[in-house]
Design a protein around this motif. Structure first.
Motif, PDB file in Angstrom:
ATOM      1  N   ASP A 289       0.823  -1.213   0.000  1.00  0.00           N
ATOM      2  CA  ASP A 289       0.000   0.000   0.000  1.00  0.00           C
ATOM      3  C   ASP A 289       0.860   1.267   0.000  1.00  0.00           C
ATOM      4  OD1 ASP A 289      -2.371  -1.415  -0.019  1.00  0.00           O
ATOM      5  OD2 ASP A 289      -2.516  -1.481   2.167  1.00  0.00           O
ATOM      6  N   ALA A 292       2.467   1.662  -3.377  1.00  0.00           N
ATOM      7  CA  ALA A 292       1.472   2.134  -4.339  1.00  0.00           C
ATOM      8  C   ALA A 292       1.223   3.629  -4.175  1.00  0.00           C
ATOM      9  CB  ALA A 292       0.167   1.351  -4.165  1.00  0.00           C
ATOM     10  N   ASP A 293       1.149   4.085  -2.916  1.00  0.00           N
ATOM     11  CA  ASP A 293       0.939   5.506  -2.670  1.00  0.00           C
ATOM     12  C   ASP A 293       2.121   6.330  -3.172  1.00  0.00           C
ATOM     13  OD1 ASP A 293      -0.484   7.801  -1.138  1.00  0.00           O
ATOM     14  OD2 ASP A 293       1.566   7.825  -0.323  1.00  0.00           O
ATOM     15  N   GLU A 298      -3.399   3.408  -7.974  1.00  0.00           N
ATOM     16  CA  GLU A 298      -4.699   3.291  -7.321  1.00  0.00           C
ATOM     17  C   GLU A 298      -4.790   2.024  -6.481  1.00  0.00           C
ATOM     18  OE1 GLU A 298      -7.839   3.594 -10.109  1.00  0.00           O
ATOM     19  OE2 GLU A 298      -7.347   5.642 -10.744  1.00  0.00           O
ATOM     20  N   ASP A 299      -4.235   0.902  -6.995  1.00  0.00           N
ATOM     21  CA  ASP A 299      -4.350  -0.381  -6.310  1.00  0.00           C
ATOM     22  C   ASP A 299      -2.965  -0.970  -6.045  1.00  0.00           C
ATOM     23  OD1 ASP A 299      -7.223  -0.418  -6.453  1.00  0.00           O
ATOM     24  OD2 ASP A 299      -7.009  -0.923  -8.578  1.00  0.00           O
ATOM     25  N   ALA A 300      -2.846  -1.670  -4.929  1.00  0.00           N
ATOM     26  CA  ALA A 300      -1.578  -2.314  -4.569  1.00  0.00           C
ATOM     27  C   ALA A 300      -1.554  -3.713  -5.161  1.00  0.00           C
ATOM     28  CB  ALA A 300      -1.418  -2.364  -3.050  1.00  0.00           C
ATOM     29  N   THR A 301      -1.441  -3.805  -6.483  1.00  0.00           N
ATOM     30  CA  THR A 301      -1.376  -5.087  -7.184  1.00  0.00           C
ATOM     31  C   THR A 301      -0.232  -5.060  -8.179  1.00  0.00           C
ATOM     32  OG1 THR A 301      -2.943  -4.339  -8.874  1.00  0.00           O
ATOM     33  CG2 THR A 301      -3.850  -5.510  -6.966  1.00  0.00           C
TER      34      THR A 301
END
Length: 492
Positions: A289, A292-293, A298-301
């Motif tokens: 997370d 990702a930020d 938008e998503d942590a994938t």
């Protein structure tokens, strides 16, 4: 005056024949309920055990190990036992201890009538002789066709005079948590033992790259290794491999390598005598997370590329900082999923890899190499000198950093191509410390841009704050291995 109405029981108003019919239906309902209750009880596993037992084998290995010289000087000079111990020590010619044989026990199962047997690699590793004992009591010598330490699977072959009873693999992806399973094998040398339980969990990972374990509470003990885990159709859905236990015995947490992993390995061992896994040629980590930020995702994938050494990915144009979103048309959830999918892909296949780079998606065609060849070519890390240099330093984000000089590069065993800031100290209790940063790490990028000076790092911190970021993404190398770490930016 009207007579007073008197209520009568319903059955008294029904014809005799109708009452008899209702009573008969009630009796049938009771019998049906009793039958349903009987069916709800677990049926005996004896018929299934009798059917599959002939295909399960006990495995005994024998290894010749060098004799060890016993401790010397344990008897004081002048002791009455001195002559006895000297004679015992010198009994062998020239005082050399005799070699001895070490035995080990395990389990396995036959997968073809012509004598192919599956077991664990750790059961037969280093063995000089392998003996396979069948349920009938017959014993045959086995030869090793191939092994795969990554999944702990070995394929053996025995020569028999007649076709052997065998079992087939089932689709382990269909196994559900709560399904009944039985384990068979040779626990603690007891031979041909059956235990029952359920699938406790799926997709467990222990320590390997290609792990996909089925967790079960069926009793698995030492000696069960290499034995089959059956579903209620008599199909092998796993190979019993490991247990979680504080005392070495079963506490109801056992692990079986999923059959869908095993079948791919066995097919390759049978055809080539070795495994041939696809190789993409990147080092990767999960997108958390905070990462990702820091990257504005938008998503942590996906899988974040931390390094691209010489290999297929580099030839195709992939770069450090790319986030792999899909591989060969399949969405990438995390690094483990990507590693398994790449490993299951054919060597030499050309696949489409979609990545996110600087906020935009790009697709690359990558021709996969072979994982085993890449592992063989990986050089060992050089030793790290003992005496560090003491250049100019600055502190920020819980880190004390300094420019990477030639002296520091030599101390940290960094190649000439690596540029950045060396971490000389990490404040205990800081976020950087909690996320694993340590003295000796090298920061090569900040905010996905290369840095070589403290001023570069300061500029990236300021730029991230101005952009409204809550954290800053750092690319950190330790002993040559890269990973991304996102550190929270304190408000000014």
């Amino acid at each position: 005056m009207q007579p007073k109405a008197v209520a009568k029981p319903l059955h008294s108003t029904l014809p005799v024949a109708l009452r008899a019919a209702l009573l008969g239906l009630l009796a049938l309902a009771i019998v049906a309920l009793q039958s349903a209750a009987a069916l709800a009880k677990p049926e005996s596993l004896a018929p299934l055990a009798e059917k599959i037992s002939p295909s399960v084998v006990n495995i005994t290995t024998s290894t010749l190990v060098e004799g060890r010289t016993g401790p010397r000087g344990i008897v004081p000079e002048g002791s009455p036992f001195e002559d006895f111990f000297r004679e015992f020590r010198d009994r062998n010619e020239d005082g050399a201890p005799a070699p001895r044989r070490s035995s080990a026990l395990g389990s396995g199962f036959v997968i073809s009538e012509d004598g192919y047997v599956v077991t664990n690699n750790h059961v037969i590793e280093g063995a000089d002789e392998i003996t396979v004992e069948f349920f009938s009591g017959e014993e045959l010598k086995a030869e090793v066709i191939g092994t795969d330490p990554n999944t702990d699977i070995a394929l053996l072959k025995v020569e028999a005079d007649a076709p052997l009873p065998f079992v087939s693999f089932g689709d382990s992806d269909n196994a559900r948590v709560g399904d009944w399973v039985i384990a068979m094998g040779n626990p603690l040398g007891q031979g041909f033992s059956v235990s029952a339980g359920i699938v406790s969990a799926r997709n467990r990972a222990l320590s390997g790259t290609y792990d996909d374990y089925i967790q079960t509470d069926a009793a698995i003990n030492r000696g069960n290794s290499g034995g089959p885990l059956f579903n209620m159709d008599g199909e092998v859905i796993g190979v019993n491999t490991a247990i979680l236990s504080p005392n070495g015995g079963s506490i109801g947490i056992g692990f079986s390598m999923a059959a869908n992993v095993v079948t791919r390995v066995v097919d390759q061992l049978q055809e080539f005598g070795e495994t041939r896994r696809g190789w993409l040629g990147v080092r990767i980590q999960d997108v958390t997370d905070d990462v990702a930020d820091a990257m504005g995702l938008e998503d942590a994938t996906g899988a974040l590329i931390t390094d691209v050494p010489d290999g297929p990915a580099k030839d195709a144009g992939l770069a450090t900082g790319d986030v792999i979103l899909s591989f060969d048309g399949v969405e990438v959830a995390d690094t483990r999923a990507l590693v398994r999918q790449v490993g299951n892909s054919p060597v030499g296949a050309t696949v489409r890899v979609m990545v996110l780079r600087e906020g935009e998606t790009q697709t690359f065609d990558v021709t996969l190499g072979r994982r085993e060849d890449a592992d063989a070519d990986t050089p060992e890390a050089e030793e790290t000198p003992d005496t560090p240099a003491e250049p100019e330093m600055s502190s920020m984000l819980g880190l004390t950093v300094t420019p990477l000089t030639d002296a520091l590069r030599e101390e940290l065993a960094a190649t000439d191509e690596i540029e950045g800031l060396a971490v000389t100290e990490v404040e205990e209790g800081s976020e950087a410390f909690e996320k694993g940063l340590r003295a000796g790490d090298i920061i090569t990028e900040a905010g996905q841009e290369k840095i070589t000076t403290i001023a570069d790092l300061t500029a990236r911190v300021d730029a991230a704050r101005e952009a409204g970021r809550k954290s800053l993404l750092l690319l950190v190398r330790r002993a040559g291995d890269p990973r991304f770490v996102a550190l929270t930016l304190d408000a000014e």
